[in-house]
Design a protein around this motif. Structure first.
Motif, PDB file in Angstrom:
ATOM      1  N   PHE A 143       0.826  -1.204   0.000  1.00  0.00           N
ATOM      2  CA  PHE A 143       0.000   0.000   0.000  1.00  0.00           C
ATOM      3  C   PHE A 143       0.863   1.259   0.000  1.00  0.00           C
ATOM      4  CE2 PHE A 143      -3.200  -2.556   2.719  1.00  0.00           C
ATOM      5  CZ  PHE A 143      -3.678  -3.199   1.596  1.00  0.00           C
ATOM      6  N   LEU A 144       0.343   2.298  -0.673  1.00  0.00           N
ATOM      7  CA  LEU A 144       0.883   3.649  -0.554  1.00  0.00           C
ATOM      8  C   LEU A 144      -0.162   4.489   0.161  1.00  0.00           C
ATOM      9  CD1 LEU A 144       2.467   2.413  -3.032  1.00  0.00           C
ATOM     10  CD2 LEU A 144       2.644   4.745  -3.900  1.00  0.00           C
ATOM     11  N   SER A 264      -3.358   3.991  -2.207  1.00  0.00           N
ATOM     12  CA  SER A 264      -3.245   3.408  -3.536  1.00  0.00           C
ATOM     13  C   SER A 264      -2.255   2.259  -3.467  1.00  0.00           C
ATOM     14  CB  SER A 264      -2.795   4.466  -4.552  1.00  0.00           C
ATOM     15  OG  SER A 264      -2.805   3.933  -5.861  1.00  0.00           O
ATOM     16  N   THR A 265      -1.999   1.671  -4.616  1.00  0.00           N
ATOM     17  CA  THR A 265      -0.906   0.717  -4.745  1.00  0.00           C
ATOM     18  C   THR A 265       0.065   1.251  -5.782  1.00  0.00           C
ATOM     19  OG1 THR A 265      -2.155  -0.561  -6.370  1.00  0.00           O
ATOM     20  CG2 THR A 265      -2.290  -1.264  -4.065  1.00  0.00           C
ATOM     21  N   GLY A 266       1.244   0.635  -5.848  1.00  0.00           N
ATOM     22  CA  GLY A 266       2.269   1.162  -6.725  1.00  0.00           C
ATOM     23  C   GLY A 266       3.100   0.067  -7.353  1.00  0.00           C
ATOM     24  N   GLY A 297      -6.307   8.054  -9.191  1.00  0.00           N
ATOM     25  CA  GLY A 297      -5.903   6.716  -8.759  1.00  0.00           C
ATOM     26  C   GLY A 297      -5.731   6.568  -7.265  1.00  0.00           C
ATOM     27  N   TRP A 298      -6.096   7.586  -6.500  1.00  0.00           N
ATOM     28  CA  TRP A 298      -6.006   7.503  -5.042  1.00  0.00           C
ATOM     29  C   TRP A 298      -7.392   7.273  -4.451  1.00  0.00           C
ATOM     30  CZ3 TRP A 298      -1.483   7.240  -2.409  1.00  0.00           C
ATOM     31  CH2 TRP A 298      -0.318   7.546  -3.133  1.00  0.00           C
ATOM     32  N   HIS A 299      -7.441   6.551  -3.365  1.00  0.00           N
ATOM     33  CA  HIS A 299      -8.710   6.096  -2.795  1.00  0.00           C
ATOM     34  C   HIS A 299      -8.775   6.442  -1.308  1.00  0.00           C
ATOM     35  CE1 HIS A 299      -9.084   3.778  -6.496  1.00  0.00           C
ATOM     36  NE2 HIS A 299      -7.860   3.325  -6.281  1.00  0.00           N
ATOM     37  N   PRO A 300      -9.979   6.425  -0.756  1.00  0.00           N
ATOM     38  CA  PRO A 300     -10.109   6.748   0.666  1.00  0.00           C
ATOM     39  C   PRO A 300      -9.550   5.652   1.560  1.00  0.00           C
ATOM     40  CG  PRO A 300     -12.220   6.086  -0.239  1.00  0.00           C
ATOM     41  CD  PRO A 300     -11.277   6.202  -1.404  1.00  0.00           C
ATOM     42  N   VAL A 301      -9.288   6.034   2.804  1.00  0.00           N
ATOM     43  CA  VAL A 301      -8.877   5.079   3.833  1.00  0.00           C
ATOM     44  C   VAL A 301      -9.975   4.985   4.868  1.00  0.00           C
ATOM     45  CG1 VAL A 301      -6.441   5.631   3.485  1.00  0.00           C
ATOM     46  CG2 VAL A 301      -7.731   6.801   5.294  1.00  0.00           C
ATOM     47  N   THR A 302      -9.830   4.015   5.724  1.00  0.00           N
ATOM     48  CA  THR A 302     -10.764   3.862   6.828  1.00  0.00           C
ATOM     49  C   THR A 302      -9.987   3.598   8.100  1.00  0.00           C
ATOM     50  OG1 THR A 302     -12.741   2.676   7.594  1.00  0.00           O
ATOM     51  CG2 THR A 302     -11.049   1.373   6.512  1.00  0.00           C
ATOM     52  N   ALA A 303     -10.532   4.057   9.213  1.00  0.00           N
ATOM     53  CA  ALA A 303      -9.909   3.796  10.509  1.00  0.00           C
ATOM     54  C   ALA A 303     -10.390   2.456  11.034  1.00  0.00           C
ATOM     55  CB  ALA A 303     -10.248   4.904  11.491  1.00  0.00           C
ATOM     56  N   ILE A 304      -9.515   1.746  11.717  1.00  0.00           N
ATOM     57  CA  ILE A 304      -9.876   0.470  12.333  1.00  0.00           C
ATOM     58  C   ILE A 304      -9.736   0.581  13.843  1.00  0.00           C
ATOM     59  CG2 ILE A 304      -9.161  -0.818  10.294  1.00  0.00           C
ATOM     60  CD1 ILE A 304      -6.689  -1.713  11.924  1.00  0.00           C
ATOM     61  N   GLU A 305     -10.281  -0.375  14.523  1.00  0.00           N
ATOM     62  CA  GLU A 305     -10.130  -0.409  15.976  1.00  0.00           C
ATOM     63  C   GLU A 305      -8.650  -0.558  16.325  1.00  0.00           C
ATOM     64  OE1 GLU A 305     -12.205  -0.216  18.714  1.00  0.00           O
ATOM     65  OE2 GLU A 305     -13.591   0.603  17.219  1.00  0.00           O
ATOM     66  N   PRO A 306      -8.172   0.211  17.298  1.00  0.00           N
ATOM     67  CA  PRO A 306      -6.749   0.078  17.651  1.00  0.00           C
ATOM     68  C   PRO A 306      -6.459  -1.307  18.203  1.00  0.00           C
ATOM     69  CG  PRO A 306      -7.913   1.452  19.236  1.00  0.00           C
ATOM     70  CD  PRO A 306      -8.863   1.205  18.119  1.00  0.00           C
TER      71      PRO A 306
END
Length: 977
Positions: A143-144, A264-266, A297-306
Motif C-alpha cells: 500500500f501507498l 493506492s498501490t504502486g 488513482g487515489w482512494h479513501p482510507v478507513t480507521a480500524i479499531e486500535p
C-alpha cells in the motif's frame, strides 16, 4: 598532582543513556546513564560522580537536575532522579568524576536523549488502512498512504512518530525518513508494538508538503513459521503516525493518520520475508509523497479499531544496511545459468543498477551453496522462494533494492540480463559486476569484541561466528535467515548469547527480546519454543530455560539489576512450571523435549541424540533453579533465596541418585551426559575427576571427535578445560575432518552450519529438509575461545567486568598466539599472548579504569616475570602475588601491562612433535615421497589441511618408515573420516 585538583588525564567518556548513544524517541521515564573513565594513571578507581541534566538548549547554567557529588564507584546504570520528564523533549546530560587520589575531572562532553510520547493520552492518531471497497485487503501489493500537509513560516522542529501493523517506510516530500529497515520490527504483536521517532525537520519547508507511508505485510500478516504453520497476527495491515510541528513562536501543530489520508498501490506488487519481492518500476508514482502528487488513482482510507497491544517506544537498535560488498566473480554453471558469487554467505539484499531497456524482467534467485555438480542449490530453502523479480523502466541511472524482504545467500542466479562473452579478466565472468552490490542487513549493534590466533583456520571460524551472528540478529535472534522459518528459537539464543554479547553490544537487542519472551510466556509459566511466539509448541528443557539463563547472562555481562528485576517473575514462572510437571517434584520426567538436538549419537532417522531426555531435563531444572536462587540473592529476596536453595539441593540430589553411580560414573555413556554433569556442577567434587576422565575417554573412543548436539556442544570444551583436559578441548577444536568446527571451514564455509556434515566429503548434502548453512548455535564455541584460549572472563560476583579474570590458555596443541579484545561497559579489555623462541611467553593486557583484574599466568614464577622490562614484583599497579604449583596469580589495577617470562615446561611436548614435523619436511627421502602424493594432498575439499595433518600423523609415530603405502593409508583414513 595535589589531591582535589583537576586532572586533565582523568575523563568521563562514551556517555550512554540506557545503552544507547543520543537516542531519539525513548519511552523511559527514569532513564539510566553509563559512562567510561580514562586515566593515564594505573589502578584508577572512581570514588565519586556528579551528573547534570539540562533541557533543550544544553545550557547547564541552571540545570534541570543536578545529582550533586555522589560518593560511589558506580558508573553504570545510574538512574535519573530528577523532576518528571516531559514528552517529546530533548535533554542533555554531562558527567564529572573523582578518583581515589582525589583528582577531579573536567565535565564530560555533553550527550543527549530525547523522549517520545510518555503518556497514552497523548496519542491522537488513528490506525488507518485502505478502504476495502477500493483496495482488496488480501492483495499482496504494498500500500501507498499519503497526505498533503501545510507548514507555516518559522518551523523550528518536526518529529514524526510512526508504527504499523506490518512493515513500513516513511517518506516526507519525496525523501526517505531515516535509514532503519524492517520497521517497526518484530515484537510480541499481541502485547507490544514499537513505534519509531524521526527528526524530519530537514525534509520540510514553508508551504505545501507531503507525507507518505509504504505499508507491507511483514511479520504481522505475511505468515511466519515453516510450510505447515504459517502463523499470522492479523489479516489487515494498518498505519499509525503522529507528526508534531513546533514553531519558533512556541506554537505547535500535529498531523495524524485519520480519514483524510489517501491510499493506492504502486510498483511493489508483492513483498514477502520468505519469498522475496516483485517490483515493476514502470508503475512508480513520481512524487507520490509530495504535495504535487496527482490525485488520480487515489482512494479513501478507513480507521480500524486500535490493536489491544501496548504501543511502546523503540527499544532495540533498528535493522540497517551496515556494509556493502561487491560480488567477487560471476560464472556460468554446467547447465548454463549465470551466477553471482558474493564471496561471503551474507544476509540482506542485492541492489541493482541495470542499464537495460524498459520492460526487461530481471530475476534474482538467492541461495547459499553450490551442489557437487556446480549448480546453485535451492533445496534447503524448502518453500521459501528467496526470489526478487524486477521489471525495469529503462531510464538512465535507475537503481533498485527490495524494500521489505531480506535473503540469506552467497550465490545469486541471475535471469533476464544478457549474458556476455568472457572478455578481459576484469569482467570477472558473464555478468557485469558493477551492476550489483550486496547490502548487508542486520540489527545495527555496536561491535564489541575481536579474537585472532596463530591458526588461520580458527581465525576463519571466528569470522564465520561473527557473520553468523550478523545474519541471524535481524531484530530477533533467528535460527536461520534463508528457509521458510527464521524464528526466534529460544535454545539457539540461550546457548549463543554469551558469545553474542562478547562480539557485539547486545544490551538493547536482548532487552527487547527478553521483554517479548516475558510477554509471550504462558499462564502456567511454560515458555514457547520460539519468541515471538508463532504457536509451534512450548516448554522443552534447554529451550524454555532461556527464560532464566538469558536474563542471568545479561546481568553478568552488563550488571543490569533493573532488567533482572523485570524478568524475575518470568524466571520464577519457568521454574514453577517445571516443578509442577510431576510425578516427582524434584525431577523432570514428563512432557516433550528436543533433547540433545542433532547430536551425532542419535539413532538412525532421529534428530535427538542418545542422552536420555529426562537426564537433560533434570540437569537443566537444577541449573535454572540455581540461577534463579542467585538472581534472588542479587535482588535481595531473602525468602526466595531460602526456598530455591532448598529446591536446588533436592533436584541435585535427585539427579545424583538417578544418574550418578556411587563410584562416580554417569549412567548414560554419552559425551553430553558427562558434559552437563560437569558444566552444571551436578556432582560432588571427588567425583568430578572420574567423570572428566570418562569424558576424555569417550572422546578418545570417537577418535578425538565430538558426538554432541545443540545441548552438549556449547558446554563441551568448557567441561574439558575446567577439569584438566584443556589439551583435549584444543584437539577437538583443531580437528580438520568431520565432525568438527574446522571441517566446515575446510569446505569453504563463511558462516556456521546447522549440521556438522551439511555438505559431505563427496559433495552431497545432509538433507533438504533441515540443512541451513547459516545457523549460529555451534558458533557458541566462540565463548570458549574468548574465555579459555584468549583468557578474558568476568567474576560472577562483580558483574559487567567490574572485576576481570585474565587466564590465558597458553600452551597446548599448535597455538603459538592468541589475542582478544572486548569493549565492556567499563571500557576496552585486551589480552594478547604469544610464544616466542619456543618457550618465552609475551602477554599484553589492558584493564579499563574503574575495574580490577585477577590474573593467572601458567608456567610462570614471580622471580621470572618481568613487566615493561622491570621485575613484576615492583611494578606499579600489581599486587597480591601468589605462586602455585604451575602458575602465578596476582591482582592488577587499570592500565596497560607488558609481561615477559620463560615457561619451557609448557611447550616441551608440543615442540617435540613440531620438531619431528620439521625434520620430516627437511628429510630428502620424505620430501620425495610427499611430492609423489602432492596432487592428493592438495586436492579439494581437504586441500587446506591434508598435507599438514599427514605430517602430524607421521611425526606422532616416527618409528615407522615414511612410505607410499603409509601415506596412502593416511589419506584413505582422512577421506573416510
Amino acid at each position: 598532582m595535589a589531591a582535589g585538583h583537576q586532572a586533565d588525564q582523568l575523563q568521563a567518556i562514551n556517555l550512554r543513556c540506557d545503552y544507547r548513544k543520543n537516542p531519539i524517541g525513548t519511552g523511559e521515564k527514569r532513564p539510566r546513564f553509563s559512562w567510561q573513565l580514562i586515566s593515564e594513571d594505573r589502578g584508577t578507581i572512581q570514588t565519586a560522580f556528579r551528573v547534570q541534566v539540562g533541557r533543550e538548549s544544553g545550557d547547564f547554567g541552571e540545570p534541570f537536575w543536578d545529582s550533586g557529588k555522589i560518593p560511589s564507584e558506580d558508573s553504570l546504570h545510574v538512574k535519573y532522579e530528577g523532576p518528571q520528564l516531559a514528552s517529546r523533549t530533548r535533554y542533555y546530560y554531562r558527567v564529572k568524576v573523582w578518583d581515589q587520589a582525589g583528582n577531579e575531572s573536567a565535565w564530560s562532553e555533553p550527550a543527549w536523549w530525547e523522549t517520545g510520547l510518555l503518556d497514552e493520552s497523548e496519542w491522537k492518531a488513528q490506525w488507518i488502512t485502505p478502504h476495502p471497497d477500493a483496495i482488496d485487503p488480501r492483495t499482496e501489493a504494498v500500500f501507498l498512504l499519503r497526505k498533503r500537509i501545510h507548514v507555516r513560516p518559522g518551523l523550528q522542529r518536526a518529529v514524526a512518530y510512526a508504527s504499523t501493523l506490518g512493515l513500513y517506510e516513511l517518506y516526507v516530500n519525496g525523501e526517505r525518513a531515516g535509514d532503519a529497515e524492517l520497521t517497526p520490527g518484530w515484537t510480541s504483536y499481541h502485547h507490544r508494538i514499537q513505534y519509531q521517532a524521526y527528526d524530519v525537520t530537514g525534509h520540510l519547508q514553508e508551504g505545501g508538503g507531503g507525507i507518505g507511508i509504504l505499508l507491507a505485510d511483514g511479520w504481522y500478516k505475511g505468515g511466519m513459521g515453516d510450510a505447515h504453520n504459517r502463523f499470522r497476527y492479523g489479516e489487515r495491515r494498518a498505519a499509525f503516525l503522529q507528526l508534531h510541528l513546533r514553531y519558533k513562536d512556541g506554537s505547535e501543530e500535529a498531523v495524524v493518520t485519520d480519514a483524510s489520508w489517501l491510499a493506492s498501490t504502486g510498483p511493489i506488487l508483492s513483498s514477502s520475508l520468505y519469498d522475496g519481492e516483485v517490483y515493476d518500476a514502470r508503475l512508480e508514482r513520481s512524487g507520490w509523497s509530495c504535495a504535487s502528487a496527482e490525485e488520480l488513482g487515489w482512494h479513501p482510507v478507513t480507521a480500524i479499531e486500535p490493536p489491544a497491544a501496548q504501543l511502546i517506544a523503540q527499544e532495540n537498535e533498528p535493522v540497517r544496511v551496515t556494509q556493502v560488498i561487491r560480488p567477487v566473480r560471476s560464472f556460468l554453471t554446467p547447465a548454463g545459468a549465470a551466477v553471482l558469487d558474493m564471496g561471503q554467505n551474507m544476509v540482506g539484499r542485492i541492489r541493482l543498477k541495470p542499464d537495460v531497456p524498459a520492460g526487461t524482467v530481471i530475476t534474482l534467485r538467492h541461495a547459499e551453496v553450490l551442489d557437487r555438480d556446480g549448480e546453485v542449490y535451492f533445496g534447503n530453502l524448502r518453500t521459501a522462494k528467496q526470489t526478487v523479480v524486477y521489471t525495469a523502466k529503462g531510464e538512465p541511472g535507475e537503481t533498485y533494492a527490495p524494500h521489505f524482504s531480506f535473503q540469506g545467500f552467497r550465490y545469486v542466479q541471475v535471469e533476464g540480463l544478457p549474458i556476455r562473452e568472457n572478455g578481459p579478466e576484469s569482467h570477472s565472468g558473464p555478468l557485469p559486476l558493477d551492476c550489483f552490490a550486496g547490502e548487508v542487513m542486520h540489527t545495527d549493534m555496536e561491535p564489541a569484541g575481536s579474537f585472532e590466533c596463530s591458526h588461520e583456520g580458527i581465525n576463519q571460524l571466528q569470522r564465520n561466528i561473527v557473520w553468523g551472528q550478523r545474519g541471524n540478529f535481524v531484530d530477533v535472534p533467528t535460527d536461520c535467515p534463508q528457509r521458510d522459518e527464521r524464528l526466534g528459537w529460544t535454545a539457539d539464543a540461550q546457548v549463543f548469547m554469551r558469545t553474542a554479547l562478547f562480539n557485539y553490544n547486545g544490551g538493547p537487542f536482548f532487552t527487547k527480546w527478553l521483554r517479548d519472551l516475558k510477554a509471550d510466556q504462558l499462564p502456567d509459566g511454560g515458555v514457547p519454543f520460539v519468541v515471538p511466539d508463532t504457536k509451534v509448541g512450548s516448554s522443552s528443557a534447554g529451550w524454555g530455560d532461556a527464560a532464566v539463563i538469558c536474563p542471568w547472562i545479561f546481568y553478568q555481562v552488563y550488571g543490569d539489576r533493573q532488567l533482572l528485576e523485570e524478568q524475575y517473575d518470568s524466571m520464577k514462572g519457568w521454574v514453577g512450571y517445571i516443578r509442577a510437571q510431576g510425578p516427582s517434584e524434584y525431577a523432570w520426567t514428563t512432557g516433550f523435549h528436543f533433547g540433545d538436538w542433532l547430536a551425532l549419537d542419535a539413532k538412525e532417522n532421529s534428530f535427538t541424540g542418545a542422552t536420555p531426555k529426562e537426564l537433560i531435563a533434570t540437569a537443566y531444572y537444577a541449573y535454572s533453579t540455581r540461577l534463579l536462587r542467585d538472581a534472588a540473592a542479587v535482588l535481595g529476596r531473602t525468602e526466595d533465596v531460602r526456598e530455591y536453595t532448598e529446591l536446588y539441593e533436592k533436584v541435585v540430589a535427585q539427579f545424583r541418585g538417578e544418574y550418578v553411580t556411587p563410584f562416580g560414573r554417569i549412567a548414560s555413556p554419552t559425551q553430553t551426559a558427562h558434559v552437563l554433569a560437569l558444566a552444571f556442577d551436578l556432582v560432588e567434587a571427588p567425583m568430578k575427576a572420574r567423570i572428566a576422565q570418562s569424558l576424555n575417554e569417550l572422546i578418545a573412543e570417537h577418535n578425538g571427535h565430538l558426538s554432541t548436539g545443540f545441548i552438549g556442544t556449547p558446554l563441551l570444551c568448557f567441561a574439558l578445560s575446567d577439569h584438566g583436559y584443556h589439551d583435549t578441548a584444543l584437539k577437538l577444536l583443531l580437528q580438520e575432518d568431520y565432525p568438527g568446527w574446522l571441517y566446515a571451514v575446510s569446505r569453504g564455509a563463511t558462516t556456521i552450519w546447522e549440521h556438522w556434515d551439511g555438505i559431505k566429503a563427496d559433495g552431497s548434502f545432509w538433507s533438504d529438509h533441515m540443512n541451513s548453512f547459516n545457523h549460529y548455535a555451534y558458533g557458541s564455541i566462540g565463548d570458549w575461545l574468548y574465555r579459555r584460549v584468549a583468557g578474558i572472563d568476568l567474576d560472577p560476583a562483580a558483574p559487567a567486568y567490574k572485576r576481570i579474570r585474565i587466564a590465558p590458555g597458553i600452551g597446548g596443541r599448535r597455538l603459538t598466539s592468541a589475542r582478544a579484545s572486548h569493549e565492556s561497559m567499563y571500557g576496552m579489555i585486551t589480552c594478547s599472548w604469544q610464544v616466542v623462541n619456543r618457550e618465552e611467553v609475551h602477554v599484553t593486557l589492558r584493564i579499563p579504569a574503574n575495574t580490577t583484574a585477577s590474573v593467572i599466568l601458567p608456567g610462570c614464577t614471580l622471580a621470572g616475570l618481568a613487566e615493561s622490562g622491570l621485575p613484576a614484583a615492583s611494578a606499579d599497579g600489581l599486587s597480591s602475588f601468589e605462586e602455585g604449583a604451575d602458575s602465578l596469580a596476582f591482582e592488577a589495577g587499570s592500565g596497560e601491562y607488558r609481561f615477559v617470562y620463560r615457561a619451557p615446561a609448557l611447550f616441551a611436548n608440543r615442540f617435540t612433535v613440531e620438531n619431528k614435523v620439521r625434520e620430516l619436511q627437511d628429510d630428502p627421502e620424505v620430501k620425495e615421497v610427499l611430492e609423489r602424493h602432492l596432487p592428493e594432498l592438495l586436492a579439494p575439499p581437504l586441500m587446506y589441511f591434508a598435507k599438514n595433518w599427514t605430517l602430524q600423523q607421521l611425526a606422532d609415530d616416527p618409528q615407522l618408515p615414511v612410505t607410499d603405502e603409509r601415506i596412502a593409508a593416511l589419506l584413505q583414513e582422512l577421506q573416510e573420516a
